[in-house]
Design a protein around this motif. Structure first.
Motif, PDB file in Angstrom:
ATOM      1  N   ILE A  81      -3.363   3.938  -1.972  1.00 50.49           N
ATOM      2  CA  ILE A  81      -3.579   2.744  -3.173  1.00 50.49           C
ATOM      3  C   ILE A  81      -3.071   1.601  -2.399  1.00 50.49           C
ATOM      4  CG2 ILE A  81      -2.923   1.720  -5.523  1.00 50.49           C
ATOM      5  CD1 ILE A  81      -2.721   4.669  -6.390  1.00 50.49           C
ATOM      6  N   ILE A 130      -7.809   5.131 -11.447  1.00 52.24           N
ATOM      7  CA  ILE A 130      -6.543   4.277 -11.478  1.00 52.24           C
ATOM      8  C   ILE A 130      -6.691   3.384 -12.552  1.00 52.24           C
ATOM      9  CG2 ILE A 130      -5.558   4.732  -9.266  1.00 52.24           C
ATOM     10  CD1 ILE A 130      -6.645   1.724  -8.739  1.00 52.24           C
ATOM     11  N   VAL A 170      -2.367   6.506 -12.779  1.00 47.82           N
ATOM     12  CA  VAL A 170      -3.112   7.069 -12.162  1.00 47.82           C
ATOM     13  C   VAL A 170      -3.530   8.537 -12.721  1.00 47.82           C
ATOM     14  CG1 VAL A 170      -3.469   8.167  -9.651  1.00 47.82           C
ATOM     15  CG2 VAL A 170      -1.891   6.318  -9.943  1.00 47.82           C
ATOM     16  N   GLY A 198      -8.078   2.331  -4.910  1.00 50.05           N
ATOM     17  CA  GLY A 198      -7.640   3.685  -4.461  1.00 50.05           C
ATOM     18  C   GLY A 198      -8.668   4.350  -3.700  1.00 50.05           C
ATOM     19  N   LYS A 236       0.856  -1.165   0.094  1.00 51.18           N
ATOM     20  CA  LYS A 236       0.062  -0.122   0.148  1.00 51.18           C
ATOM     21  C   LYS A 236       0.886   1.053   0.011  1.00 51.18           C
ATOM     22  CE  LYS A 236      -0.732   0.017   5.125  1.00 51.18           C
ATOM     23  NZ  LYS A 236      -1.730   0.311   6.112  1.00 51.18           N
TER      24      LYS A 236
END
Length: 347
Positions: free
Chosen positions: A341, A24, A39, A335, A14
């Motif tokens: 993320i 994303i 992104v 996300g 993460k």
């Protein structure tokens, strides 16, 4: 009734980004040999990150490339070879109604399609290989375009009595080849609006519409119900017989043969923003359904049963699936609203 599977999500890694983002995607861009994380950020920049090579919860996402759209906050993103140059192109839609197409890292085309936010993007492909980029906005406009031309445009619900009282907003889009009970298959663009209607379009013309139990905010294709539960189960490659419809009220219904099944598939009781499919691993040909939205979890369902859930740091804004560790199984990348993320692996 199939027995309940024992599955759980493991967090592979993460990362909290410094930039605010809304969408994303994962793909191999510009003829790369490995996939990257794409992104779409609120500063109008598309950022491409290298994906971590190994599972490490504290792994860093290495920024490789920034693509300036020269537009507003990005709301939608899709990766596809729309130029047919043999590489994956990047198509983005922003809050100012602009669609930007990148080819090989450069802006190929920018088009202002409306004065509203472009919240939905899909690539519609027919049986002959022809394609168009379909954009849906908050003003109810649908535009289909190619890199250098417009294919068609329409106002959602303009030909219905509904338009006299309210101009519907496009909440979600899905391009798919759907099969009917007669065995015929055609490509459609499905558009869900904020008036509980699902519209079926071909070449800018609404050919069918149905009432839905809730405002549909997310859709995905898959095999969710057994052959005994549905009228049609077309197994031809690329042909879809079932579509999962996620509602603003938290409900999920299954549509097949252009009809919504009256029995709910599931209900998470909170607004849904994302639905995704994972391939069946149970041996019964029924796919796994990922559900995310205005809650800090990702739910996984199979055969109408909750199999497992994974807690995430915040509400999920965007979600995609891809085989990021090249083990033959797809992982889930989410996300969140707090700019986190997470990559999740199902075990």
């Amino acid at each position: 009734m199939p027995h309940k599977m024992k599955l759980e999500f493991e967090c592979m890694w993460k990362k909290v980004l410094t930039e605010k983002f809304n969408v994303i995607a994962v793909g191999k861009l510009f003829r790369q040999t490995t996939g990257g994380l794409v992104v779409g950020c609120e500063d109008g920049v598309i950022r491409l990150y290298h994906l971590p090579a190994s599972s490490n919860v504290d792994a860093q996402l290495q920024l490789k490339l920034c693509l300036e759209t020269k537009g507003g906050p990005l709301q939608s993103l899709v990766l596809d070879d729309v130029t047919k140059f043999g590489s994956t192109d990047v198509i983005s839609g922003d809050s100012r109604g602009t669609v930007t197409i990148f080819c090989n890292g450069q802006i190929l085309n920018r088009q202002s399609v409306s004065g509203y936010s472009v919240n939905c993007l899909q690539v519609d492909k027919n049986a002959t290989g022809n394609l168009s980029i379909v954009c849906g906005d908050s003003g109810g406009n649908l535009n289909a375009l190619l890199p250098y031309s417009q294919v068609w445009k329409c106002q959602l619900g303009a030909d219905s009595a509904q338009a006299a009282t309210k101009s519907p907003s496009v909440k979600c889009l899905l391009a798919a080849t759907l099969a009917s009970s007669s065995g015929q298959a055609s490509n459609y663009v499905l558009a869900g609006d904020d008036c509980k209607m699902l519209h079926f379009l071909q070449q800018g013309t609404t050919v069918h519409r149905i009432q839905t139990p809730a405002v549909v905010t997310a859709m995905c294709c898959g095999q969710w119900l057994t052959k005994d539960e549905v009228d049609v189960a077309d197994t031809r490659p690329g042909v879809v017989s079932q579509v999962a419809l996620g509602g603003h009220d938290g409900s999920v219904y299954i549509m097949s043969n252009f009809q919504v099944h009256v029995i709910q598939y599931c209900n998470v009781l909170l607004p849904i923003t994302q639905l995704s499919r994972l391939p069946s691993i149970h041996g019964d040909d029924l796919d796994l359904l990922l559900v995310a939205g205005h809650f800090s979890s990702v739910f996984l369902y199979h055969a109408k049963q909750l199999i497992c859930k994974c807690e995430v740091p915040d509400w999920v804004n965007t979600m995609t699936v891809a085989d990021i560790d090249h083990d033959g199984n797809e992982e889930v990348i989410v996300g969140c609203q707090d700019q986190t993320i997470c990559a999740l692996k199902l075990r």
